[in-house]
Motif scaffolding. Structure first.
Motif, PDB file in Angstrom:
ATOM      1  N   PHE A   4      82.465  69.947 -44.222  1.00  0.00           N
ATOM      2  CA  PHE A   4      81.451  70.315 -45.201  1.00  0.00           C
ATOM      3  C   PHE A   4      80.178  69.499 -45.022  1.00  0.00           C
ATOM      4  O   PHE A   4      79.100  69.950 -45.383  1.00  0.00           O
ATOM      5  N   THR A   5      80.315  68.284 -44.493  1.00  0.00           N
ATOM      6  CA  THR A   5      79.166  67.399 -44.296  1.00  0.00           C
ATOM      7  C   THR A   5      79.021  67.115 -42.803  1.00  0.00           C
ATOM      8  O   THR A   5      79.878  66.461 -42.203  1.00  0.00           O
ATOM      9  N   GLU A   6      77.946  67.632 -42.202  1.00  0.00           N
ATOM     10  CA  GLU A   6      77.696  67.404 -40.778  1.00  0.00           C
ATOM     11  C   GLU A   6      77.101  66.010 -40.575  1.00  0.00           C
ATOM     12  O   GLU A   6      76.120  65.639 -41.224  1.00  0.00           O
ATOM     13  N   LEU A   7      77.714  65.248 -39.682  1.00  0.00           N
ATOM     14  CA  LEU A   7      77.250  63.897 -39.407  1.00  0.00           C
ATOM     15  C   LEU A   7      76.800  63.775 -37.953  1.00  0.00           C
ATOM     16  O   LEU A   7      77.476  64.251 -37.044  1.00  0.00           O
ATOM     17  N   SER A   8      75.666  63.117 -37.749  1.00  0.00           N
ATOM     18  CA  SER A   8      75.122  62.899 -36.412  1.00  0.00           C
ATOM     19  C   SER A   8      75.633  61.567 -35.862  1.00  0.00           C
ATOM     20  O   SER A   8      76.247  60.761 -36.570  1.00  0.00           O
ATOM     21  N   ARG A   9      75.345  61.336 -34.596  1.00  0.00           N
ATOM     22  CA  ARG A   9      75.683  60.048 -33.996  1.00  0.00           C
ATOM     23  C   ARG A   9      75.025  58.911 -34.776  1.00  0.00           C
ATOM     24  O   ARG A   9      75.634  57.870 -35.015  1.00  0.00           O
ATOM     25  N   GLU A  10      73.785  59.122 -35.177  1.00  0.00           N
ATOM     26  CA  GLU A  10      73.071  58.082 -35.912  1.00  0.00           C
ATOM     27  C   GLU A  10      73.754  57.780 -37.245  1.00  0.00           C
ATOM     28  O   GLU A  10      73.826  56.611 -37.671  1.00  0.00           O
ATOM     29  N   ASP A  11      74.269  58.808 -37.912  1.00  0.00           N
ATOM     30  CA  ASP A  11      74.996  58.595 -39.162  1.00  0.00           C
ATOM     31  C   ASP A  11      76.222  57.717 -38.930  1.00  0.00           C
ATOM     32  O   ASP A  11      76.492  56.778 -39.696  1.00  0.00           O
ATOM     33  N   ILE A  12      76.990  58.042 -37.886  1.00  0.00           N
ATOM     34  CA  ILE A  12      78.215  57.292 -37.600  1.00  0.00           C
ATOM     35  C   ILE A  12      77.883  55.856 -37.205  1.00  0.00           C
ATOM     36  O   ILE A  12      78.540  54.903 -37.652  1.00  0.00           O
ATOM     37  N   GLU A  13      76.876  55.685 -36.374  1.00  0.00           N
ATOM     38  CA  GLU A  13      76.496  54.337 -35.954  1.00  0.00           C
ATOM     39  C   GLU A  13      76.069  53.495 -37.148  1.00  0.00           C
ATOM     40  O   GLU A  13      76.371  52.287 -37.217  1.00  0.00           O
ATOM     41  N   SER A  14      75.376  54.097 -38.086  1.00  0.00           N
ATOM     42  CA  SER A  14      74.960  53.369 -39.279  1.00  0.00           C
ATOM     43  C   SER A  14      76.159  52.897 -40.081  1.00  0.00           C
ATOM     44  O   SER A  14      76.200  51.759 -40.562  1.00  0.00           O
ATOM     45  N   LEU A  15      77.160  53.771 -40.223  1.00  0.00           N
ATOM     46  CA  LEU A  15      78.377  53.393 -40.944  1.00  0.00           C
ATOM     47  C   LEU A  15      79.113  52.272 -40.215  1.00  0.00           C
ATOM     48  O   LEU A  15      79.561  51.299 -40.837  1.00  0.00           O
ATOM     49  N   LEU A  16      79.247  52.399 -38.910  1.00  0.00           N
ATOM     50  CA  LEU A  16      79.985  51.401 -38.138  1.00  0.00           C
ATOM     51  C   LEU A  16      79.331  50.029 -38.218  1.00  0.00           C
ATOM     52  O   LEU A  16      80.004  48.997 -38.065  1.00  0.00           O
ATOM     53  N   GLY A  17      78.034  49.999 -38.483  1.00  0.00           N
ATOM     54  CA  GLY A  17      77.337  48.731 -38.577  1.00  0.00           C
ATOM     55  C   GLY A  17      77.836  47.841 -39.706  1.00  0.00           C
ATOM     56  O   GLY A  17      77.625  46.630 -39.685  1.00  0.00           O
ATOM     57  N   ALA A  18      78.515  48.435 -40.681  1.00  0.00           N
ATOM     58  CA  ALA A  18      79.045  47.655 -41.809  1.00  0.00           C
ATOM     59  C   ALA A  18      80.401  47.037 -41.497  1.00  0.00           C
ATOM     60  O   ALA A  18      80.901  46.228 -42.282  1.00  0.00           O
TER      61      ALA A  18
END
Length: 310
Positions: A4-18
């Motif tokens: 339902f929510t499309e995530l880009s590479r940038e979205d995932i990288e931002s999350l992984l940064g935490a």
């Protein structure tokens, strides 16, 4: 595909940064589920599952995540939810709460007696462990939920279905609600269990979990893990499941006696929830839908042929 929510590479990288779980190596949407968006996420250190919660409020989720951590720490077959470097479970992506989980290797299997026996033993261990869990949350789809559906769904049912629903409610109201209880999974069908070459790898999707009768959790398993070639509960397989459960957690006499009617409750719940989901998402190819008629047939069968020999 239930993304339902499309995530880009940038979205995932931002999350992984935490986290301290490595650097981005790839991600892929998972084509299953009806409630949440899930992605496989790979880093240079390991593999994970990212869940984006589409319906749950952030204040609801700490219960489920603390439960998962508790069960994982108790060596139950439950994937670990990871905390960020700051010790938090929840992140935000596109305004929605999200969590990274351990990715369990394995796959879903069509139910067999051997798989069912393994799940039964694991469920007994889980119930022993949740008895020591301090979190509190009522089971969202328990008997109260079924009663409420009588008001908002029954008027839309045809005459035969309305009669079946009424007959099921009569049986459900007779169940002893004072039986042993604690936090239950409440949705342990075969598509929520993963097996690898070593056996049960993980039990997933805990978002219906809450406090209810332990025997209801057993009954819910029976309407998926213990079916015959016609898709109806097989008494011999049912007894096998209960016997293997008791090798881990012995039942009280009242629990065993209540299982036949609790199996009707479980089938009624899934009949109604699937009917509601079908109406809400009719024609939406992005949502995985399950046939409510399968569960309706089980309700009708069990009302006429109660499980016996337990």
């Amino acid at each position: 595909m239930s993304v339902f929510t499309e995530l880009s590479r940038e979205d995932i990288e931002s999350l992984l940064g935490a986290y301290t779980l490595g650097h981005y190596a790839g991600h892929q949407g998972i084509s299953a589920g009806t409630e949440n968006t899930n992605y496989f996420v790979d880093t240079d250190l390991s593999q994970f599952v990212l869940t984006v919660f589409e319906k749950h409020r952030p204040d609801e989720l700490p219960f489920f995540l603390a439960l998962g951590e508790h069960l994982h720490d108790a060596h139950c077959a439950v994937p670990q939810p990871f905390r960020t470097a700051d010790g938090e479970f929840l992140m935000q992506v596109h305004g929605k709460p999200a969590v990274l989980f351990e990715r369990v290797t394995g796959k879903h299997h069509q139910p067999s007696p051997d798989h069912a026996a393994t799940v039964a033993g694991a469920l007994g261990k889980i119930h022993q462990s949740t008895g020591l869990f301090s979190g509190q949350r009522l089971h969202s789809h328990g008997i109260g939920w079924i009663r409420e559906r009588q008001h908002d769904l029954a008027p839309e049912l045809n005459a035969n279905d309305a009669t079946l629903f009424d007959a099921a409610l009569v049986r459900l109201e007779a169940i002893d609600r004072g039986l042993p209880q604690g936090v239950i999974h409440a949705d342990l069908f075969h598509d929520n269990a993963l097996f690898d070459d070593n056996g049960l790898a993980g039990i997933i999707d805990w978002y219906f979990a809450g406090t209810d009768l332990y025997a209801l959790d057993i009954a819910t398993c029976l309407i998926d893990w213990c079916l015959d070639a016609k898709g109806l509960p097989d008494p011999a397989q049912v007894r096998n499941f209960v016997d293997h459960y008791e090798q881990t957690r012995p039942l009280k006499p009242g629990e065993r006696a209540a299982i036949p009617d609790l199996t009707i409750q479980a089938a009624t719940r899934f009949w109604l929830s699937r009917e509601l989901a079908l109406r809400a998402h009719s024609g939406d190819g992005n949502v995985t839908q399950k046939d409510p008629n399968q569960m309706k047939r089980i309700v009708s069968h069990l009302l006429q042929n109660p499980l016996s020999g337990l």
